[in-house]
Design a protein around this motif. Structure first.
Motif, short mmCIF file in Angstrom:
data_model
loop_
_atom_site.label_atom_id
_atom_site.label_comp_id
_atom_site.label_asym_id
_atom_site.label_seq_id
_atom_site.Cartn_x
_atom_site.Cartn_y
_atom_site.Cartn_z
N GLN A 1 0.86 -1.18 0.00
CA GLN A 1 0.00 0.00 0.00
C GLN A 1 0.90 1.23 0.00
OE1 GLN A 1 -3.74 -0.37 0.57
NE2 GLN A 1 -3.57 1.55 -0.54
N LEU A 2 0.90 1.99 -1.10
CA LEU A 2 1.66 3.22 -1.21
C LEU A 2 0.68 4.38 -1.29
CD1 LEU A 2 4.23 4.86 -1.56
CD2 LEU A 2 4.25 4.26 -3.99
N ASN A 3 0.57 5.11 -0.20
CA ASN A 3 -0.44 6.16 -0.09
C ASN A 3 0.18 7.52 0.20
OD1 ASN A 3 -2.62 4.44 -0.50
ND2 ASN A 3 -2.82 3.99 1.69
N ALA A 4 -0.53 8.55 -0.21
CA ALA A 4 -0.17 9.91 0.17
C ALA A 4 -0.59 10.15 1.61
CB ALA A 4 -0.83 10.92 -0.76
N VAL A 5 0.25 10.85 2.35
CA VAL A 5 -0.08 11.30 3.71
C VAL A 5 -0.43 12.78 3.59
CG1 VAL A 5 0.73 11.58 6.08
CG2 VAL A 5 1.50 9.61 4.72
N TYR A 6 -1.67 13.11 3.82
CA TYR A 6 -2.18 14.44 3.52
C TYR A 6 -1.33 15.54 4.18
CZ TYR A 6 -5.30 18.46 3.23
OH TYR A 6 -5.82 19.70 2.98
N GLY A 7 -0.91 16.49 3.37
CA GLY A 7 -0.16 17.63 3.86
C GLY A 7 1.26 17.32 4.28
N TYR A 8 1.74 16.09 3.98
CA TYR A 8 3.08 15.71 4.46
C TYR A 8 3.91 15.04 3.37
CZ TYR A 8 6.65 13.93 7.66
OH TYR A 8 7.84 13.66 8.29
N GLY A 9 3.48 13.86 2.92
CA GLY A 9 4.29 13.15 1.95
C GLY A 9 3.67 11.82 1.57
N TYR A 10 4.49 10.74 1.62
CA TYR A 10 4.03 9.41 1.23
C TYR A 10 4.50 8.37 2.23
CZ TYR A 10 2.71 11.13 -3.42
OH TYR A 10 2.11 11.80 -4.44
N ARG A 11 3.78 7.24 2.25
CA ARG A 11 4.15 6.12 3.11
C ARG A 11 3.88 4.81 2.37
NH1 ARG A 11 1.33 6.26 8.59
NH2 ARG A 11 -0.49 6.25 7.24
N LEU A 12 4.87 3.91 2.40
CA LEU A 12 4.72 2.55 1.87
C LEU A 12 4.59 1.58 3.03
CD1 LEU A 12 4.79 0.51 -0.50
CD2 LEU A 12 7.29 0.44 -0.19
N GLN A 13 3.60 0.72 2.97
CA GLN A 13 3.42 -0.27 4.02
C GLN A 13 2.87 -1.56 3.44
OE1 GLN A 13 0.83 1.57 6.87
NE2 GLN A 13 -0.73 2.07 5.36
N GLU A 14 3.03 -2.63 4.18
CA GLU A 14 2.51 -3.91 3.75
C GLU A 14 0.99 -3.91 3.88
OE1 GLU A 14 4.95 -7.50 4.72
OE2 GLU A 14 5.83 -6.11 6.17
N ALA A 15 0.34 -4.67 3.00
CA ALA A 15 -1.12 -4.77 3.01
C ALA A 15 -1.51 -6.24 2.91
CB ALA A 15 -1.72 -3.99 1.86
N ASP A 16 -2.71 -6.53 3.35
CA ASP A 16 -3.23 -7.90 3.27
C ASP A 16 -3.91 -8.09 1.93
OD1 ASP A 16 -4.40 -10.33 3.58
OD2 ASP A 16 -5.62 -9.81 5.32
N PRO A 17 -3.34 -8.93 1.04
CA PRO A 17 -3.93 -9.11 -0.29
C PRO A 17 -5.37 -9.62 -0.24
CG PRO A 17 -1.73 -10.06 -0.19
CD PRO A 17 -2.12 -9.72 1.21
N SER A 18 -5.72 -10.40 0.78
CA SER A 18 -7.07 -10.94 0.87
C SER A 18 -8.12 -9.87 1.14
CB SER A 18 -7.13 -12.00 1.96
OG SER A 18 -6.89 -11.43 3.24
#
Length: 242
Positions: free
Chosen positions: A223-240
């Motif tokens: 999961q690669l998401n924008a962090v509002y007003g700050y930047g970005y964060r990559l984290q693991e996600a559950d495919p299911s």
């Protein structure tokens, strides 16, 4: 590597900056130092920037380094490691700082080489061995993503992925900081260098390309998401759950 130094004495800020500047032995690290003379200035800066280490004085005109440390641990998702650098030296002070979340406690006046060595030790404890790419000395692997640090190449599911130099550096930084929000300016400076003029559009386009090329979506476990007003964060996600 971005280090914040908090002290209300300009001479001390200069001494600490000088102690940290220059080669870190075999650790080929690009270093950026930001100095602050008040608690308010540093706290405001952490809302816009990512710091890898903070060196805090105890007594400031508008508060204390310990209060800043408490704010870090209370309000930041991934607070930077902290070294307290102060004239206070009682056992109670040391205990209060360490139990409050500080990684180390150094008395003034300090020895320059010792300060740098302790900073390296703190960063190593937090991030693992330091290297050219602010990561690990061995080739990092994250699930189906494997980096070749020497060649600066990347494989996904055993297949080489064609990336530009900037895309590789962006991917490496994101995976080296899994789960950690990274400020836009921090990402841009690492990928393009501090001498390049910051462009949010350029960063957003490269984020899109890295997400697409590496399949950084929930169905692939990321999961690669924008962090509002700050930047970005990559984290693991559950495919299911996708």
């Amino acid at each position: 590597m971005h280090i914040a130094i908090l002290d209300d004495e300009p001479a001390v800020l200069a001494q600490v900056s000088q102690a940290l500047t220059g080669p870190w032995g075999r650790h080929k690290i690009t270093l950026k130092i930001s100095t602050f003379s008040s608690c308010k200035e540093l706290i405001q800066a952490t809302k816009r920037h990512t710091f890898d280490l903070a060196i805090l004085d105890w007594e400031l005109p508008d508060g204390s380094g310990l209060e800043v440390l408490t704010w870090f641990t209370s309000y930041l998702e991934s607070p930077p490691p902290v070294i307290m650098l102060t004239v206070r030296n009682s056992e109670q002070d040391v205990v209060e700082a360490l139990t409050g979340g500080a990684e180390d406690f150094i008395n003034k006046p300090f020895r320059a080489r010792e300060l740098k060595a302790r900073a390296i030790a703190v960063l190593r404890r937090r991030n693992g061995p330091l290297s050219v790419e602010k990561g690990r000395e061995e080739d990092p692997s994250h699930g189906n993503i494997v980096f070749d640090v020497n060649r600066q190449t990347l494989h996904r599911d055993g297949q080489p992925i064609k990336l530009t130099h900037q895309e590789y550096r962006l991917a490496f930084l994101l995976f080296s900081n899994l789960g950690r929000p990274l400020a836009r300016a921090y990402l841009y400076e690492y990928v393009w260098g501090k001498d390049e003029q910051f462009s949010s559009r350029t960063l957003d386009v490269h984020i899109y390309r890295v997400r697409r090329k590496l399949g950084l979506t929930p169905e692939h476990g990321w999961q690669l998401n924008a962090v509002y007003g700050y930047g970005y964060r990559l984290q693991e996600a559950d495919p299911s759950a996708a």
